[in-house]
Write an enzyme that holds these catalytic residues in place. Structure first.
Site, PDB file in Angstrom:
ATOM      1  N   GLU A 120       0.853  -1.193   0.000  1.00  0.00           N
ATOM      2  CA  GLU A 120       0.000   0.000   0.000  1.00  0.00           C
ATOM      3  C   GLU A 120       0.881   1.233   0.000  1.00  0.00           C
ATOM      4  O   GLU A 120       2.114   1.136   0.053  1.00  0.00           O
ATOM      5  CB  GLU A 120      -0.929  -0.013   1.219  1.00  0.00           C
ATOM      6  CG  GLU A 120      -1.969  -1.117   1.168  1.00  0.00           C
ATOM      7  CD  GLU A 120      -2.894  -1.083   2.375  1.00  0.00           C
ATOM      8  OE1 GLU A 120      -3.751  -0.191   2.428  1.00  0.00           O
ATOM      9  OE2 GLU A 120      -2.742  -1.930   3.253  1.00  0.00           O
ATOM     10  N   HIS A 234      -8.637   9.318   3.376  1.00  0.00           N
ATOM     11  CA  HIS A 234      -8.261   8.243   2.460  1.00  0.00           C
ATOM     12  C   HIS A 234      -8.417   8.770   1.041  1.00  0.00           C
ATOM     13  O   HIS A 234      -9.420   9.402   0.724  1.00  0.00           O
ATOM     14  CB  HIS A 234      -9.148   7.011   2.674  1.00  0.00           C
ATOM     15  CG  HIS A 234      -8.588   5.776   2.049  1.00  0.00           C
ATOM     16  ND1 HIS A 234      -8.586   5.572   0.690  1.00  0.00           N
ATOM     17  CD2 HIS A 234      -7.970   4.702   2.596  1.00  0.00           C
ATOM     18  CE1 HIS A 234      -7.996   4.410   0.437  1.00  0.00           C
ATOM     19  NE2 HIS A 234      -7.612   3.868   1.577  1.00  0.00           N
ATOM     20  N   ARG A 376      -0.607   8.529   9.230  1.00  0.00           N
ATOM     21  CA  ARG A 376      -0.411   7.096   9.482  1.00  0.00           C
ATOM     22  C   ARG A 376      -0.044   6.346   8.208  1.00  0.00           C
ATOM     23  O   ARG A 376      -0.636   6.566   7.152  1.00  0.00           O
ATOM     24  CB  ARG A 376      -1.694   6.496  10.064  1.00  0.00           C
ATOM     25  CG  ARG A 376      -1.643   5.002  10.243  1.00  0.00           C
ATOM     26  CD  ARG A 376      -2.906   4.487  10.878  1.00  0.00           C
ATOM     27  NE  ARG A 376      -4.074   4.676  10.051  1.00  0.00           N
ATOM     28  CZ  ARG A 376      -4.466   3.844   9.084  1.00  0.00           C
ATOM     29  NH1 ARG A 376      -3.750   2.768   8.792  1.00  0.00           N
ATOM     30  NH2 ARG A 376      -5.575   4.093   8.407  1.00  0.00           N
TER      31      ARG A 376
HETATM   32  C1  SIN Z   1      -6.958   0.572   2.780  1.00  0.00           C
HETATM   33  O1  SIN Z   1      -7.158  -0.619   2.652  1.00  0.00           O
HETATM   34  O2  SIN Z   1      -6.657   1.314   1.858  1.00  0.00           O
HETATM   35  C2  SIN Z   1      -7.103   1.182   4.154  1.00  0.00           C
HETATM   36  C3  SIN Z   1      -6.168   0.528   5.081  1.00  0.00           C
HETATM   37  C4  SIN Z   1      -5.782   1.467   6.160  1.00  0.00           C
HETATM   38  O3  SIN Z   1      -6.474   2.433   6.445  1.00  0.00           O
HETATM   39  O4  SIN Z   1      -4.723   1.241   6.751  1.00  0.00           O
END
Ligand code: SIN
Length: 539
Positions: A120, A234, A376
């Site tokens: 990620e 996000h 974060r």
């Molecule tokens: C995501 O799956 O993009 C969110 C995971 C997270 O907030 O750490």
């Protein structure tokens, strides 16, 4: 209000997500009498909505290391992480995940039979373990709820006040039960594991339960909070037109496995913004999308996942949400926009989850341990919940062995604590209408804030605020959201720079004068949030 009931426990855990249930299970295993309290159904909190996974270095990925995970976390955190907390929490990750697996959690295997990994934003390696494709949180919650089957669990009970004895130590928790009747759990130890405050904003990935209750309880009990201005947005939630409430997440793992962001004209726009391009840390991607939407006068960007193999199998939750909205991610780019997602700050705790109030602990999203700093790193949240939940249980057991005892819950402290258990009226607290708060915060305290806008939002919240006594869950939540709005606006107005998730259009650059300065918030004599001090973060 009069106290209708009371009970006793060694530890009361407020919240039934990853941190709360981990703590409750470990504390019960250590022989403590534990009661778990949650205002909704046991699995109604944020944990079950987590998609991407758990970031952890198990040791079987060549080239990856705990040190690299630490470096990525510090880099994402924009200079505000506490390096000691980062190092120790990440180092405890593998054992915490192993314990979760021993409690029944099933993570996805890769083709070679070892755990599958994804990547990620901000991660330099494929180190995120996942379950059910993109349903990691649901699996974590399922396993923990299953393991906690024998524990006393009060669903539909909303915490009203942390009660303290004459010395300021925790003596109990005041609640409203599922019939709205007030009661008291007498206990020397309360663990707040109530999650974040995404519901401060009109559009969020968070469920309805994320109303900042734990931070409000802690502040009113005399604890402090820090880093509240760092609300993480996000970058990619599914855009289906103007909408309010919880929005479907499109996990970053979709980009981790090759999808790219496009603007309305089909141009990639993350290349050149950051060396990791579409996989830059979340704050960078969310801010870049916001800028591009402003430049092009559009409402959404697009996530092109058409080149990914087996999308529906790998990302079943995202696929189902897209199809429900009439979008086929296999054939067309997914419309996406940023939305409020995670509270990087929270109640200040030490590395063992202790707050400044004797007997009061906090773990998970509600807490500020120093792991996240200004932003974060993806999938460090479930990790933190697992590690800090376990540490909270150990801290309570150790404190109890060291003499932590039930304080004397006398009538004065009950009145001071706010519960009318003696028949006296509970104290009134500021409460504003939720829609006013959410509109003010969404308009002025999202990505791209400025001093006049923040001040106007404070005025709007102030003008809508009345003193009232919360008599039900909605009232408790509205009071918490009002307090959190005041606190976030105060902190965001004070930090005259841009760093991590805190993006100020009137102070667009990072200011080294703020490097390693973390803003602490407490309540003044009238119960209003004030930015009290700048806590220096270790280099
Ligand atoms: C995501 O799956 O993009 C969110 C995971 C997270 O907030 O750490």
């Amino acid at each position: 209000m009069t106290a209708g009931w009371s009970a006793a426990a060694d530890l009361v855990v407020v919240g039934s997500g990853v941190a709360g249930l981990t703590a409750a299970l470990d504390a019960a295993a250590a022989g403590l009498r534990v009661v778990v309290v949650t205002k909704d159904a046991v699995d109604a909190g944020s944990t079950r909505w987590a998609q991407g996974g758990v970031a952890v270095v198990v040791g079987d990925v060549p080239g990856d290391s705990v040190e690299a995970h630490v470096t990525d976390t510090l880099e994402a955190g924009g200079g505000l992480c506490d390096p000691a907390a980062v190092t120790s929490i990440i180092a405890d990750g593998p054992a915490a995940v192993a314990r979760l697996r021993s409690r029944g959690a099933r993570f996805d295997p890769g083709p070679d039979g070892r755990l599958a990994r994804t990547r990620e934003g901000g991660h330099s390696a494929f180190r995120v373990v996942h379950a059910g494709g993109d349903a990691t949180g649901a699996e974590v919650e399922r396993a923990l709820v299953g393991a906690a089957g024998g524990l006393p669990l009060l669903t539909g009970h909303v915490a009203v006040d942390v009660l303290r004895d004459g010395h300021g130590a925790v003596a109990g928790l005041a609640l409203l039960d599922d019939g709205g009747r007030p009661g008291v759990l007498r206990t020397p130890a309360v663990l707040l594991a109530t999650g974040g405050y995404g519901q401060l904003y009109s559009s969020t990935t968070n469920p309805e339960t994320a109303t900042g209750d734990g931070i409000a309880l802690a502040l009113r009990a005399g604890a402090t909070a820090a880093d509240l201005e760092f609300v993480q947005f996000h970058p990619t939630v599914l855009y289906t037109g103007p909408a309010v409430g919880r929005r479907p997440l499109v996990t970053e793992a979709v980009r981790g496995e090759g999808a790219v962001l496009l603007d309305r004209a089909g141009r990639r726009f993350m290349t050149g913004v950051h060396p990791l391009a579409d996989l830059a840390p979340r704050d960078v991607v969310a801010a870049a999308i916001t800028r591009r939407l402003a430049e092009t006068g559009t409402s959404c960007a697009y996530l092109d996942a058409r080149a990914l193999d087996g999308f529906a199998r790998r990302f079943p939750t995202v696929y189902a949400a897209c199809r429900a909205a009439g979008i086929d991610p296999v054939r067309e780019p997914i419309p996406v926009t940023p939305a409020a997602h995670y509270s990087c700050g929270g109640i200040v705790t030490d590395a063992q989850s202790r707050t400044a109030v004797p007997g009061l602990y906090a773990a998970g999203e509600v807490a500020r341990t120093g792991l996240h700093g200004a932003n974060r790193l993806a999938s460090n949240s479930l990790l933190e919940g697992l590690v800090m939940g376990a540490r909270a249980a150990r801290a309570v057991a150790a404190d109890r062995a060291g003499g932590l005892q039930q304080g004397h819950l006398h009538a004065t402290s009950l009145r001071e604590g706010g519960l009318a258990a003696t028949g006296a009226a509970a104290p009134a607290v500021p409460i504003a209408e939720r829609g006013v708060v959410q509109r003010a915060m969404s308009g002025a305290a999202g990505i791209g804030r400025d001093g006049p806008g923040l001040a106007a939002a404070s005025d709007a919240v102030e003008a809508a605020t009345v003193l009232g006594v919360p008599i039900d869950r909605a009232g408790v939540e509205d009071a918490a959201l009002t307090l959190l709005a005041q606190a976030v606006l105060a902190a965001a107005g004070t930090r005259t720079e841009s760093r991590g998730c805190h993006v100020r259009t009137d102070f667009p650059a990072r200011d080294d004068g703020w490097q390693r300065s973390s803003l602490e918030v407490g309540l003044d004599d009238r119960g209003r949030p004030v930015v009290r001090s700048e806590r220096t973060v270790a280099a």
